[in-house]
Design a protein around this motif. Structure first.
Motif, short mmCIF file in Angstrom:
data_model
loop_
_atom_site.label_atom_id
_atom_site.label_comp_id
_atom_site.label_asym_id
_atom_site.label_seq_id
_atom_site.Cartn_x
_atom_site.Cartn_y
_atom_site.Cartn_z
N TRP A 57 1.01 -1.08 -0.08
CA TRP A 57 0.02 0.17 -0.19
C TRP A 57 0.87 1.12 0.04
O TRP A 57 2.03 1.25 0.48
N TRP A 75 -2.12 0.18 -4.26
CA TRP A 75 -2.51 -0.80 -3.44
C TRP A 75 -2.05 -2.37 -4.01
O TRP A 75 -1.50 -2.45 -5.13
N GLN A 89 -0.57 -11.71 8.75
CA GLN A 89 -0.04 -10.85 8.06
C GLN A 89 1.26 -11.19 7.36
O GLN A 89 1.92 -11.91 7.72
N ARG A 126 -2.97 -3.42 11.67
CA ARG A 126 -2.41 -3.81 10.37
C ARG A 126 -2.29 -2.64 9.27
O ARG A 126 -2.68 -1.50 9.64
N GLU A 128 -3.50 -2.01 6.40
CA GLU A 128 -4.67 -1.62 6.09
C GLU A 128 -5.37 -0.69 6.97
O GLU A 128 -6.17 0.34 6.46
N TYR A 131 -3.70 2.67 5.84
CA TYR A 131 -3.58 3.20 4.41
C TYR A 131 -5.16 3.49 3.83
O TYR A 131 -5.42 4.41 3.23
N LEU A 132 -6.08 2.69 4.35
CA LEU A 132 -7.25 2.72 3.78
C LEU A 132 -7.94 3.84 4.42
O LEU A 132 -8.71 4.50 3.71
N ILE A 162 -9.78 -6.00 -3.27
CA ILE A 162 -9.33 -5.51 -1.88
C ILE A 162 -10.82 -5.12 -1.23
O ILE A 162 -10.91 -4.44 -0.09
N VAL A 165 -11.36 -6.35 2.36
CA VAL A 165 -10.83 -5.80 3.68
C VAL A 165 -11.14 -4.16 3.76
O VAL A 165 -11.13 -3.48 4.81
N MET A 166 -11.67 -3.41 2.71
CA MET A 166 -12.38 -2.29 2.53
C MET A 166 -13.54 -2.35 3.29
O MET A 166 -13.69 -1.37 4.36
N THR A 169 -12.81 -2.66 7.14
CA THR A 169 -11.94 -1.49 7.90
C THR A 169 -12.94 -0.13 7.80
O THR A 169 -12.89 0.48 9.11
#
Length: 397
Positions: A57, A75, A89, A126, A128, A131-132, A162, A165-166, A169
């Motif tokens: 990411w 990503w 992870q 994590r 994510e 970054y998300l 992805i 996970v989006m 999160t």
């Protein structure tokens, strides 16, 4: 260290610091986080595997060549090749730093590390998690948020990979707009915003300072000489203010080394065999006038010597090089990055001697002899490592 290779990239540093870096009395512990074993990470006590750009990411802003505002969003397009941690992870800089921070109890990590404007708490366990939410900030910033992604946007760009996970999160109203960011590869202002009335749109509104009182108030830390408050040209100097030619006279060192970026290779891509198929060795170029002066023909093998060392190379005679200059293409001449044989648990690892091909100008850098404490030759004003204008001589082997 992380994603850095100063022994390859800083002129003369290896001769100044390599033995000190190996000495545990000076540096008891050296942990490198990197996708490669390069010239610097090869000396680390531990190497933590890291991801590369296709596995990670990230966000970045283009340099000044792009007139309109832009932020790129990266990503993972492939599953990382690194091993998995106990909680699933992929080993990386982010997972390592988060795990260490949680183990030693640093604030800002763990289950309630991130707070939104409404006072809600969210985890940072994590990569994510970070970054998300950064992508959500970018999606909603400015006068209006970006549009919501359409199903075809997500399907055609592969962002569906992805989406799980989006969804896990982000807040419900953030998901489609973050998907829009990733489906476009970032957020970009309209192209027309980069130009207004035939000038750059994001104009620098402050006046140009021809005189800068802050600069003029400072002195060089070693010589005590004041810097000019106006734009000024300084000749090449050593740390005590003496001209380079005073210690390295032109009669003995008649040429100057410079480097230039390659059109095919970079310091990090030397591991790619196909690039070596295109250009097996880097260009080391001399003006034909200098070739005649030193009795060299195109294709001759030469020895280039500087106060910091010497290297052999095949010379090319090119009119595009200024007389008195040796131009060395950067990106070649590795000693690591898969170029050397290593063992892991007693088993030999794969290597490719072709990665060693060519020479690296930075191996020819040297320590400034006027410094009381050893260091490389640094620019007299900016303090940057000098890799252009190194005094040199040349001879046929």
């Amino acid at each position: 260290s992380n994603m850095t290779n100063p022994f390859y990239g800083i002129a003369g540093l290896r001769g100044v610091a390599e033995e000190k870096l190996k000495d545990p009395a000076r540096l008891p512990l050296f942990i490198a986080i990197d996708a490669f074993m390069n010239e610097t990470t090869a000396l680390a006590d531990y190497i933590v595997p890291d991801t590369h750009n296709f596995e990670s990411w990230g966000f970045s802003a283009p340099w000044a060549g792009v007139a309109s505002k832009a932020t790129t969003a990266r990503w993972p397009v492939v599953r990382p090749a690194t091993s998995l941690t106990a909680d699933g992870q992929s080993a990386s800089m982010e997972s390592f730093c988060i795990a260490v921070a949680k183990r030693i109890g640093l604030p800002g990590f763990g289950d309630n590390a991130i707070t939104d404007p409404q006072g809600n708490h969210y985890p940072l366990n994590r990569a994510e998690d970070y970054y998300l939410r950064l992508a959500a900030n970018i999606a909603f910033m400015g006068k209006a948020p970006v549009a919501e992604a359409q199903p075809e946007d997500i399907a055609l760009t592969g962002v569906q990979r992805i989406m799980p996970v989006m969804t896990q999160t982000l807040k419900p109203d953030e998901i489609s707009r973050v998907a829009f960011i990733y489906s476009r590869g970032g957020r970009f202002a309209p192209d027309i915003s980069g130009r207004v009335d035939n000038r750059v749109g994001n104009a620098w509104e402050k006046p140009l300072q021809i005189w800068n009182a802050n600069v003029a108030a400072h002195r060089h830390a070693i010589t005590g000489e004041r810097y000019s408050g106006c734009p000024a040209w300084y000749p090449s100097r050593l740390s005590d203010g003496r001209a380079v030619e005073e210690l390295f006279p032109e009669q003995e060192w008649p040429l100057k080394l410079i480097s230039f970026k390659s059109n095919t290779m970079s310091s990090a891509t030397a591991v790619i065999p196909r690039l070596h198929h295109l250009k097996p060795v880097n260009l080391v170029a001399l003006n034909p006038q200098d070739g005649q002066r030193y009795g060299l023909a195109h294709g001759d093998i030469v020895r280039i010597t500087t106060p910091g060392g010497q290297a052999q190379a095949q010379i090319s005679l090119l009119h595009g090089v200024m007389p008195g200059v040796i131009a060395i293409e950067h990106g070649y001449g590795h000693k690591e990055m898969g170029a050397a044989q290593h063992t892991l648990d007693g088993k030999p690892m794969a290597f490719d001697a072709q990665i060693k091909s060519g020479i690296n100008l930075n191996d020819l850098g040297f320590a400034d002899p006027t410094r009381q404490v050893a260091n490389t030759w640094l620019d007299w004003v900016s303090g940057a490592s000098v890799r252009q204008g190194l005094p040199a001589r040349i001879e046929r082997v």
